[in-house]
Design a protein around this motif. Sequence first.
Motif, PDB file in Angstrom:
ATOM      1  N   GLN A  46       0.949  -0.682  -0.119  1.00 24.27           N
ATOM      2  CA  GLN A  46       0.524  -0.217   0.506  1.00 24.27           C
ATOM      3  C   GLN A  46       0.925   1.784  -0.046  1.00 24.27           C
ATOM      4  OE1 GLN A  46      -2.253  -1.342   4.123  1.00 24.27           O
ATOM      5  NE2 GLN A  46      -4.143  -0.866   2.564  1.00 24.27           N
ATOM      6  N   PHE A  47       1.891   0.942   0.674  1.00 23.99           N
ATOM      7  CA  PHE A  47       3.002   2.676   1.071  1.00 23.99           C
ATOM      8  C   PHE A  47       3.785   2.465  -1.197  1.00 23.99           C
ATOM      9  CE2 PHE A  47       6.672   3.935   1.474  1.00 23.99           C
ATOM     10  CZ  PHE A  47       6.578   5.314   1.821  1.00 23.99           C
ATOM     11  N   ALA A  48       3.602   1.227  -0.808  1.00 22.16           N
ATOM     12  CA  ALA A  48       4.798   1.801  -2.553  1.00 22.16           C
ATOM     13  C   ALA A  48       3.471   2.394  -3.085  1.00 22.16           C
ATOM     14  CB  ALA A  48       4.813   0.009  -3.212  1.00 22.16           C
ATOM     15  N   THR A  49       2.102   1.834  -3.351  1.00 23.68           N
ATOM     16  CA  THR A  49       1.200   2.538  -4.060  1.00 23.68           C
ATOM     17  C   THR A  49       1.349   4.425  -4.095  1.00 23.68           C
ATOM     18  OG1 THR A  49      -0.193   0.528  -4.319  1.00 23.68           O
ATOM     19  CG2 THR A  49      -1.167   2.561  -4.616  1.00 23.68           C
ATOM     20  N   TYR A  56       2.367   9.279  -7.722  1.00 26.88           N
ATOM     21  CA  TYR A  56       3.597  10.175  -7.671  1.00 26.88           C
ATOM     22  C   TYR A  56       3.939  10.436  -9.063  1.00 26.88           C
ATOM     23  CZ  TYR A  56       6.530  14.186  -7.549  1.00 26.88           C
ATOM     24  OH  TYR A  56       7.377  15.711  -7.774  1.00 26.88           O
ATOM     25  N   ALA A  57       5.163   8.752  -8.642  1.00 25.52           N
ATOM     26  CA  ALA A  57       5.674   8.583 -10.316  1.00 25.52           C
ATOM     27  C   ALA A  57       5.326   8.757 -11.783  1.00 25.52           C
ATOM     28  CB  ALA A  57       6.602   7.327 -10.151  1.00 25.52           C
ATOM     29  N   PHE A  58       3.430   7.495 -11.484  1.00 23.92           N
ATOM     30  CA  PHE A  58       3.402   7.538 -12.636  1.00 23.92           C
ATOM     31  C   PHE A  58       2.290   8.895 -13.237  1.00 23.92           C
ATOM     32  CE2 PHE A  58       2.738   2.481 -11.130  1.00 23.92           C
ATOM     33  CZ  PHE A  58       4.189   2.418 -12.145  1.00 23.92           C
ATOM     34  N   SER A  59       1.694   9.041 -11.717  1.00 19.21           N
ATOM     35  CA  SER A  59       0.986  10.944 -12.506  1.00 19.21           C
ATOM     36  C   SER A  59       2.171  11.238 -13.289  1.00 19.21           C
ATOM     37  CB  SER A  59       0.738  11.449 -11.752  1.00 19.21           C
ATOM     38  OG  SER A  59       1.258  11.626 -10.691  1.00 19.21           O
ATOM     39  N   ALA A  60       3.292  11.616 -12.847  1.00 16.78           N
ATOM     40  CA  ALA A  60       4.744  12.142 -13.201  1.00 16.78           C
ATOM     41  C   ALA A  60       4.488  11.989 -14.569  1.00 16.78           C
ATOM     42  CB  ALA A  60       5.566  12.583 -12.637  1.00 16.78           C
ATOM     43  N   GLY A 106      16.661   3.342  -7.837  1.00 14.95           N
ATOM     44  CA  GLY A 106      16.625   4.142  -6.541  1.00 14.95           C
ATOM     45  C   GLY A 106      15.420   4.203  -6.314  1.00 14.95           C
ATOM     46  N   PHE A 107      14.112   4.166  -7.310  1.00 17.38           N
ATOM     47  CA  PHE A 107      12.985   4.072  -6.798  1.00 17.38           C
ATOM     48  C   PHE A 107      12.482   2.331  -5.781  1.00 17.38           C
ATOM     49  CE2 PHE A 107      12.244   7.722  -9.134  1.00 17.38           C
ATOM     50  CZ  PHE A 107      10.906   7.989  -9.469  1.00 17.38           C
ATOM     51  N   MET A 108      12.948   1.364  -6.534  1.00 19.49           N
ATOM     52  CA  MET A 108      13.177   0.147  -5.831  1.00 19.49           C
ATOM     53  C   MET A 108      13.764   0.296  -4.033  1.00 19.49           C
ATOM     54  SD  MET A 108      14.458  -3.502  -7.821  1.00 19.49           S
ATOM     55  CE  MET A 108      13.635  -3.173  -9.045  1.00 19.49           C
ATOM     56  N   GLY A 116      10.546   4.404 -12.305  1.00 20.77           N
ATOM     57  CA  GLY A 116      10.251   4.144 -11.396  1.00 20.77           C
ATOM     58  C   GLY A 116       9.342   3.977 -10.256  1.00 20.77           C
ATOM     59  N   GLY A 117       8.671   4.219 -11.021  1.00 20.03           N
ATOM     60  CA  GLY A 117       6.672   3.613 -10.737  1.00 20.03           C
ATOM     61  C   GLY A 117       6.855   2.355 -10.487  1.00 20.03           C
ATOM     62  N   PHE A 118       6.748   2.068 -11.139  1.00 16.64           N
ATOM     63  CA  PHE A 118       7.108   0.630 -11.803  1.00 16.64           C
ATOM     64  C   PHE A 118       8.048  -0.063 -10.895  1.00 16.64           C
ATOM     65  CE2 PHE A 118       9.214  -3.453 -13.218  1.00 16.64           C
ATOM     66  CZ  PHE A 118       8.270  -3.975 -13.884  1.00 16.64           C
ATOM     67  N   ALA A 119       9.891   0.176 -10.406  1.00 19.76           N
ATOM     68  CA  ALA A 119      10.323  -0.336  -9.509  1.00 19.76           C
ATOM     69  C   ALA A 119       9.410   0.010  -8.034  1.00 19.76           C
ATOM     70  CB  ALA A 119      11.608   0.475  -9.232  1.00 19.76           C
ATOM     71  N   ALA A 120       9.482   1.283  -8.166  1.00 21.42           N
ATOM     72  CA  ALA A 120       8.331   0.600  -6.897  1.00 21.42           C
ATOM     73  C   ALA A 120       7.054   0.253  -6.090  1.00 21.42           C
ATOM     74  CB  ALA A 120       7.792   2.401  -6.354  1.00 21.42           C
ATOM     75  N   VAL A 121       6.827  -0.274  -7.431  1.00 18.89           N
ATOM     76  CA  VAL A 121       5.686  -1.244  -7.532  1.00 18.89           C
ATOM     77  C   VAL A 121       6.113  -2.458  -6.670  1.00 18.89           C
ATOM     78  CG1 VAL A 121       3.075  -2.511  -8.396  1.00 18.89           C
ATOM     79  CG2 VAL A 121       3.686  -0.614  -8.394  1.00 18.89           C
TER      80      VAL A 121
END
Length: 426
Positions: A54-57, A62-66, A235-237, A359-364
Amino acid sequence: MTATHQTPIKKFSAYQALVIILLALTQFTVVLDFMVMSPLGDMLMKSMSLKPSQFATAVSSYAFSAGIAGFLTAGFADKFDRKKLLLFFYVGFILGTLLCGITTSYTMLVAARIITGLFGGVIGSISMAIVADLFPLEQRGRVMGFLQLGFGASQVLGIPISLYLANYWHWQAPFLMIVGLASLIWLAILIRMQPITKHLELQTDRNALAHLLHTVSIRNYRIGFLATAMLSLGGFMMMPWGSAFAINNLHVTPEQLPLLFMVAGISTLIIMPVIGKLSDKKDKFTIFALASVWMMIMVIIYTNLSVVPFWFVIMMNIFFMMGIMSRMVPSMALVSALPKLQDRGAFMSVNSSLQQIAGGFAAVVGGMIVKQKTSFSPLEHYNTLGYIIVALTLICIYMVYRVSRMIKGQQKEKAGAVEQAVPVIE
């Protein structure tokens, strides 16, 4: 008979120095808004009873919308005064950050991060286009070094102050602080920065969609896009779980956390100008490759740490940040040299978009790999992220090498064209 000599490093004019300061301050607020999610991560996860996924979401939203915003603006990024674009998106960023500061639920938080990303994610690409317009390549390494000081300053000042505010009041307090500071910077840009319109003289009749398609159709540009996307994956990961790993695995206390980020940030402030100067004097790719090898070593060591003395955690964070930031300066200076003047805005927007989306993909993906049994349990499989980052970094080295070769090829072509244009006097 010709004589060769080393070109002296050009000094910045007073106005160039002013632009660097304004862009660095803008970078400071945007980076802090994004980076503060990591140190607030443990507090947020416990306050809202969030799982790592959930925190990753919340981070990736932010990353995906950016990333989406970058693609939407790429087509017309070169059709307006860059100063006006910066002011427009910066005020949207301020409003989005304000929503983050008054949110009271997880759903509201995700929505606020999406809005902030839609505006804040474009600011970096606009700043890069401004830098490419106002500074020649031989000055750009130092400019990138100074702009990256915004990153270091966010750790030296922004994150520690944000954590103190969050500990004293609540986790929303840092976002309200950013709103106040960013509002003052917005006014300074409005009053002091001159219009940036030279690129408008070279515009074609292509519409926004055609200009976007033209930009992504160029092979050299696509290689630059991929290199930048690879840079952001690692970095995002790791970043979202920084505070949770430090507190729950390394037993760093919440009171020690501000000092940890502050010391790492101070080291960044020291090394960034040095790396910027080296990037203007030495081969940029060589510096990038050495920094990447250093970072890979630090990643493996850090992600496999167990409970160690606090001073050792501080030293590892310093070494880790040295590697990360020493990669960013030369690589961004190289990538910024790829686009032609009339394509820079679109190139930087697409480049930023792919960076954010990657980065968003990496965070997920990181949220799927990292596990935590309870809010107070150690993170599991954090070292798996480290091994993945090493593999990604090796690929990134190759991609930046290709960018470096293209830049050198472009410089040879320009030098050859100049020699042909200048008449020879015997």
